[in-house]
Design a protein around this motif. Structure first.
Motif, mmCIF file in Angstrom:
data_model
loop_
_atom_site.group_PDB
_atom_site.id
_atom_site.type_symbol
_atom_site.label_atom_id
_atom_site.label_comp_id
_atom_site.label_asym_id
_atom_site.label_seq_id
_atom_site.Cartn_x
_atom_site.Cartn_y
_atom_site.Cartn_z
ATOM 1 N N UNK A 22 0.845 -1.200 0.000
ATOM 2 C CA UNK A 22 0.000 0.000 0.000
ATOM 3 C C UNK A 22 0.878 1.246 0.000
ATOM 4 N N UNK A 23 1.890 1.263 0.862
ATOM 5 C CA UNK A 23 2.765 2.442 0.955
ATOM 6 C C UNK A 23 3.488 2.696 -0.367
ATOM 7 N N UNK A 24 3.971 1.626 -1.014
ATOM 8 C CA UNK A 24 4.680 1.816 -2.280
ATOM 9 C C UNK A 24 3.732 2.285 -3.383
ATOM 10 N N UNK A 25 2.486 1.829 -3.337
ATOM 11 C CA UNK A 25 1.498 2.254 -4.334
ATOM 12 C C UNK A 25 1.145 3.726 -4.139
ATOM 13 N N UNK A 26 1.039 4.157 -2.878
ATOM 14 C CA UNK A 26 0.767 5.573 -2.585
ATOM 15 C C UNK A 26 1.970 6.412 -3.016
ATOM 16 N N UNK A 27 3.163 5.920 -2.697
ATOM 17 C CA UNK A 27 4.406 6.615 -3.063
ATOM 18 C C UNK A 27 4.466 6.827 -4.583
ATOM 19 N N UNK A 28 4.133 5.773 -5.320
ATOM 20 C CA UNK A 28 4.117 5.833 -6.791
ATOM 21 C C UNK A 28 3.098 6.879 -7.266
ATOM 22 N N UNK A 29 1.915 6.854 -6.682
ATOM 23 C CA UNK A 29 0.854 7.788 -7.075
ATOM 24 C C UNK A 29 1.270 9.233 -6.800
ATOM 25 N N UNK A 30 1.775 9.485 -5.606
ATOM 26 C CA UNK A 30 2.176 10.854 -5.239
ATOM 27 C C UNK A 30 3.300 11.375 -6.128
ATOM 28 N N UNK A 32 3.599 11.103 -9.148
ATOM 29 C CA UNK A 32 3.009 11.659 -10.376
ATOM 30 C C UNK A 32 2.703 13.149 -10.206
ATOM 31 N N UNK A 33 2.630 13.585 -8.971
ATOM 32 C CA UNK A 33 2.346 15.007 -8.681
ATOM 33 C C UNK A 33 3.599 15.699 -8.126
ATOM 34 N N UNK A 64 -11.600 15.502 -7.776
ATOM 35 C CA UNK A 64 -11.171 15.083 -9.119
ATOM 36 C C UNK A 64 -9.734 14.575 -9.085
ATOM 37 N N UNK A 65 -8.877 15.350 -8.433
ATOM 38 C CA UNK A 65 -7.461 14.979 -8.336
ATOM 39 C C UNK A 65 -7.295 13.703 -7.504
ATOM 40 N N UNK A 66 -8.087 13.583 -6.444
ATOM 41 C CA UNK A 66 -8.014 12.387 -5.589
ATOM 42 C C UNK A 66 -8.433 11.140 -6.371
ATOM 43 N N UNK A 67 -9.468 11.269 -7.196
ATOM 44 C CA UNK A 67 -9.902 10.134 -8.024
ATOM 45 C C UNK A 67 -8.800 9.712 -8.989
ATOM 46 N N UNK A 68 -8.118 10.703 -9.542
ATOM 47 C CA UNK A 68 -7.006 10.441 -10.459
ATOM 48 C C UNK A 68 -5.856 9.761 -9.700
#
Length: 216
Positions: A22-30, A32-33, A64-68
């Protein structure tokens, strides 16, 4: 003898220790921003609550950004993060024991059902659960209260007094209360003492052994 015939289990932080994935997936997502989080411990707070809410609460993303951001999370999670995960020691023995006692075991998670099923199949745990209920990929039924409510709709003839929710975050405890159920907070997961004090679970279990004592 425990009065509970039906036991609802949260998944992350209760059945499996899913922190790394979960942490690595969040890290990956963040990333992007252009938000770089080096220390995965800082993302522990994402374990348990609906992701959409967490991106809005912790990083002030609009909806919107959270959904992305959730979509980016799933890009990593669906391929890799889903299996960066481990079953808590003694958990399979607990499930085995409860099945022998003819308890009905159900997964109630805010994680999408499709991912929850994959994880439980991967760890050979699906056999213990009569159903696996999570959120929908379209962003509906994400709150723990809604998930529990849906589970209860499939159990029309069972008194709520005979059903308990087991989880490691305040969302599990509050979701149980909103549906008129007792709850057990497991303190080996990711919830804090502070959040449990506020949420007021019916019981606490500090270990899998404690949990078995309460449930059998």
């Amino acid at each position: 003898m425990s009065k509970y015939d039906v036991i609802l289990f949260d998944l992350d932080g209760t059945v499996t220790d899913s922190k790394l994935g979960i942490a690595k997936s969040v890290q990956y997502s963040l990333s992007k921003y252009d938000i770089m989080v080096e220390n995965l411990d800082d993302l522990e707070k994402f374990i348990g609550p609906p992701l959409l809410d967490s991106f809005q609460e912790f990083y002030l993303f609009d909806e919107t950004k959270a959904n992305e951001a959730v979509k980016h999370f799933r890009e990593y999670f669906s391929k890799q993060g889903i299996f960066e995960n481990a079953v808590y020691p003694k958990l399979p023995e607990l499930l085995e024991e409860l099945k022998k006692l003819n308890k009905t075991l159900i997964i109630a998670t805010s994680k999408p059902t499709v991912f929850a099923k994959k994880i439980l199949d991967h760890f050979n745990l699906s056999q213990y659960f009569s159903s696996i209920v999570g959120s929908n990929l379209d962003g509906t039924r994400t709150s723990k209260s809604e998930v529990i409510n849906f589970v209860l709709s499939t159990l029309p003839n069972i008194s709520k007094k005979n059903i308990v929710m087991v989880g490691d975050r305040k969302h599990d405890i509050l979701g149980a209360r909103q549906n008129g159920l007792d709850s057990i907070a497991v303190t080996y997961g990711y919830g804090t003492t502070e959040e449990f004090k506020k949420a007021e679970p019916t019981y606490y279990a500090e270990s899998i052994d404690d949990l078995l004592e309460l449930l059998k």
